[in-house]
Scaffold this motif. Structure first.
Motif, PDB file in Angstrom:
ATOM      1  N   PHE A 115       0.859  -1.183   0.000  1.00  0.00           N
ATOM      2  CA  PHE A 115       0.000   0.000   0.000  1.00  0.00           C
ATOM      3  C   PHE A 115       0.893   1.229   0.000  1.00  0.00           C
ATOM      4  N   THR A 116       0.338   2.370  -0.317  1.00  0.00           N
ATOM      5  CA  THR A 116       1.130   3.591  -0.417  1.00  0.00           C
ATOM      6  C   THR A 116       1.238   4.269   0.945  1.00  0.00           C
ATOM      7  N   ARG A 117       2.451   4.391   1.429  1.00  0.00           N
ATOM      8  CA  ARG A 117       2.672   5.074   2.704  1.00  0.00           C
ATOM      9  C   ARG A 117       2.677   6.582   2.503  1.00  0.00           C
ATOM     10  N   PRO A 118       2.265   7.338   3.558  1.00  0.00           N
ATOM     11  CA  PRO A 118       2.470   8.789   3.531  1.00  0.00           C
ATOM     12  C   PRO A 118       3.935   9.097   3.829  1.00  0.00           C
ATOM     13  N   GLU A 119       4.324  10.358   3.766  1.00  0.00           N
ATOM     14  CA  GLU A 119       5.662  10.741   4.214  1.00  0.00           C
ATOM     15  C   GLU A 119       5.757  10.574   5.730  1.00  0.00           C
ATOM     16  N   PRO A 120       6.909  10.121   6.269  1.00  0.00           N
ATOM     17  CA  PRO A 120       7.087  10.097   7.715  1.00  0.00           C
ATOM     18  C   PRO A 120       6.995  11.522   8.283  1.00  0.00           C
ATOM     19  N   PRO A 121       6.655  11.666   9.571  1.00  0.00           N
ATOM     20  CA  PRO A 121       6.441  10.582  10.527  1.00  0.00           C
ATOM     21  C   PRO A 121       5.034   9.981  10.449  1.00  0.00           C
ATOM     22  N   TYR A 122       4.968   8.673  10.668  1.00  0.00           N
ATOM     23  CA  TYR A 122       3.717   7.951  10.912  1.00  0.00           C
ATOM     24  C   TYR A 122       4.059   6.816  11.863  1.00  0.00           C
ATOM     25  N   TYR A 123       3.100   5.968  12.200  1.00  0.00           N
ATOM     26  CA  TYR A 123       3.330   4.955  13.232  1.00  0.00           C
ATOM     27  C   TYR A 123       3.195   3.533  12.701  1.00  0.00           C
ATOM     28  N   ALA A 124       3.979   2.622  13.306  1.00  0.00           N
ATOM     29  CA  ALA A 124       3.909   1.198  12.991  1.00  0.00           C
ATOM     30  C   ALA A 124       3.692   0.422  14.282  1.00  0.00           C
ATOM     31  N   VAL A 125       2.793  -0.545  14.260  1.00  0.00           N
ATOM     32  CA  VAL A 125       2.613  -1.472  15.378  1.00  0.00           C
ATOM     33  C   VAL A 125       3.116  -2.831  14.899  1.00  0.00           C
ATOM     34  N   TYR A 137      -0.376   3.312  11.090  1.00  0.00           N
ATOM     35  CA  TYR A 137      -1.345   4.325  11.489  1.00  0.00           C
ATOM     36  C   TYR A 137      -0.754   5.716  11.299  1.00  0.00           C
ATOM     37  N   GLN A 138      -1.663   6.659  11.133  1.00  0.00           N
ATOM     38  CA  GLN A 138      -1.248   8.047  10.957  1.00  0.00           C
ATOM     39  C   GLN A 138      -0.561   8.595  12.204  1.00  0.00           C
ATOM     40  N   ASN A 139      -1.060   8.224  13.384  1.00  0.00           N
ATOM     41  CA  ASN A 139      -0.524   8.802  14.623  1.00  0.00           C
ATOM     42  C   ASN A 139      -0.807   7.896  15.822  1.00  0.00           C
ATOM     43  N   ALA A 140      -0.217   8.239  16.961  1.00  0.00           N
ATOM     44  CA  ALA A 140      -0.337   7.415  18.167  1.00  0.00           C
ATOM     45  C   ALA A 140      -1.761   7.408  18.705  1.00  0.00           C
ATOM     46  N   GLU A 141      -2.491   8.493  18.477  1.00  0.00           N
ATOM     47  CA  GLU A 141      -3.868   8.580  18.978  1.00  0.00           C
ATOM     48  C   GLU A 141      -4.765   7.523  18.308  1.00  0.00           C
ATOM     49  N   SER A 142      -4.562   7.278  17.012  1.00  0.00           N
ATOM     50  CA  SER A 142      -5.349   6.246  16.315  1.00  0.00           C
ATOM     51  C   SER A 142      -5.114   4.877  16.948  1.00  0.00           C
ATOM     52  N   ILE A 143      -3.872   4.614  17.318  1.00  0.00           N
ATOM     53  CA  ILE A 143      -3.519   3.317  17.904  1.00  0.00           C
ATOM     54  C   ILE A 143      -4.185   3.168  19.265  1.00  0.00           C
ATOM     55  N   ASN A 155       1.197 -16.915  22.662  1.00  0.00           N
ATOM     56  CA  ASN A 155       1.975 -15.738  23.066  1.00  0.00           C
ATOM     57  C   ASN A 155       1.845 -14.644  22.011  1.00  0.00           C
ATOM     58  N   TYR A 156       2.086 -13.406  22.425  1.00  0.00           N
ATOM     59  CA  TYR A 156       2.221 -12.308  21.468  1.00  0.00           C
ATOM     60  C   TYR A 156       3.121 -11.231  22.056  1.00  0.00           C
ATOM     61  N   HIS A 157       3.703 -10.443  21.182  1.00  0.00           N
ATOM     62  CA  HIS A 157       4.553  -9.326  21.605  1.00  0.00           C
ATOM     63  C   HIS A 157       4.256  -8.170  20.668  1.00  0.00           C
ATOM     64  N   ILE A 158       3.992  -6.998  21.241  1.00  0.00           N
ATOM     65  CA  ILE A 158       3.537  -5.836  20.478  1.00  0.00           C
ATOM     66  C   ILE A 158       4.453  -4.650  20.747  1.00  0.00           C
ATOM     67  N   GLU A 159       4.886  -3.997  19.663  1.00  0.00           N
ATOM     68  CA  GLU A 159       5.746  -2.817  19.786  1.00  0.00           C
ATOM     69  C   GLU A 159       5.120  -1.657  19.014  1.00  0.00           C
ATOM     70  N   VAL A 160       5.047  -0.514  19.655  1.00  0.00           N
ATOM     71  CA  VAL A 160       4.528   0.690  19.010  1.00  0.00           C
ATOM     72  C   VAL A 160       5.709   1.575  18.664  1.00  0.00           C
ATOM     73  N   ALA A 161       5.859   1.892  17.375  1.00  0.00           N
ATOM     74  CA  ALA A 161       7.065   2.578  16.910  1.00  0.00           C
ATOM     75  C   ALA A 161       6.713   3.734  15.977  1.00  0.00           C
ATOM     76  N   ARG A 162       7.493   4.802  16.102  1.00  0.00           N
ATOM     77  CA  ARG A 162       7.310   5.988  15.269  1.00  0.00           C
ATOM     78  C   ARG A 162       8.265   5.895  14.081  1.00  0.00           C
ATOM     79  N   VAL A 163       7.704   5.836  12.868  1.00  0.00           N
ATOM     80  CA  VAL A 163       8.545   5.752  11.662  1.00  0.00           C
ATOM     81  C   VAL A 163       9.114   7.140  11.374  1.00  0.00           C
TER      82      VAL A 163
END
Lengths: 110, 110
Positions: free
Chosen positions: A3-13, A63-69, A92-100
């Motif tokens: 899919f087409t990403r926007p320009e950073p910054p955006y968020y990845a989980v 995600y566009q931003n941390a608030e959406s997450i 099990n699961y492991h989740i990381e919230v990261a700012r691109v």
């Protein structure tokens, strides 16, 4: 990329997970419902997901931003899905919230 | 998850890629050499990687900080591998550098 990403910054989980194969009653229907609800969440951009032969999944949700997450994490139906996931479906699961911060790529020119 | 992460913040490099299956001469040896060099890079923490049935890869490389990532990107042998990758082996790739801000997980208690 799928899919087409926007320009950073955006968020990845980043989610690494393994299902408990002995206990998947109701999982497929819930998974489909969560994918549908998740796509409709404001700020959702897209996803990349691969599953290894042994069932271990690696998924990145964008995600566009941390608030959406944060809003998606607290969605009532999603909270119920998370509860059932811990109770039954996931080993099990492991989740990381990261700012691109930066992104670049390459596509072969034919 | 396949290795023990430190407490955030740390960094993730998210790579989606597809090889050009018609042109993989020399790729396997170079891939092995880069994995070996990459593991020895100061600040390298570990990786998660899955390959789909159609050959599309999703890999996340983890590093202590952004400086480790910049140093690895400029390593002379790695620069040569990147050049050959664009020239021959990769149909496409997309790379995102992200700062992991939060992390949490779940492991089923038996």
């Amino acid at each position: 990329m799928s899919f087409t990403r926007p320009e950073p910054p955006y968020y990845a989980v980043i989610i690494t997970s393994a299902l408990d194969e002995s206990n998947l009653d109701g999982y497929a229907a819930m998974d489909e419902r969560m994918a549908e609800l998740g796509r409709a969440q404001p700020g959702y951009l897209g996803r990349e997901s691969r599953t290894a032969a042994d069932g271990r999944e690696l998924t990145v949700l964008y995600y566009q931003n941390a608030e959406s997450i944060a809003a998606w994490k607290q969605h009532p139906e999603h909270l119920e899905a998370q509860r059932r996931g811990r109770e039954a479906w996931y080993a099990n699961y492991h989740i990381e919230v990261a700012r691109v911060e930066r992104a670049y790529g390459f596509v072969r020119q034919e």
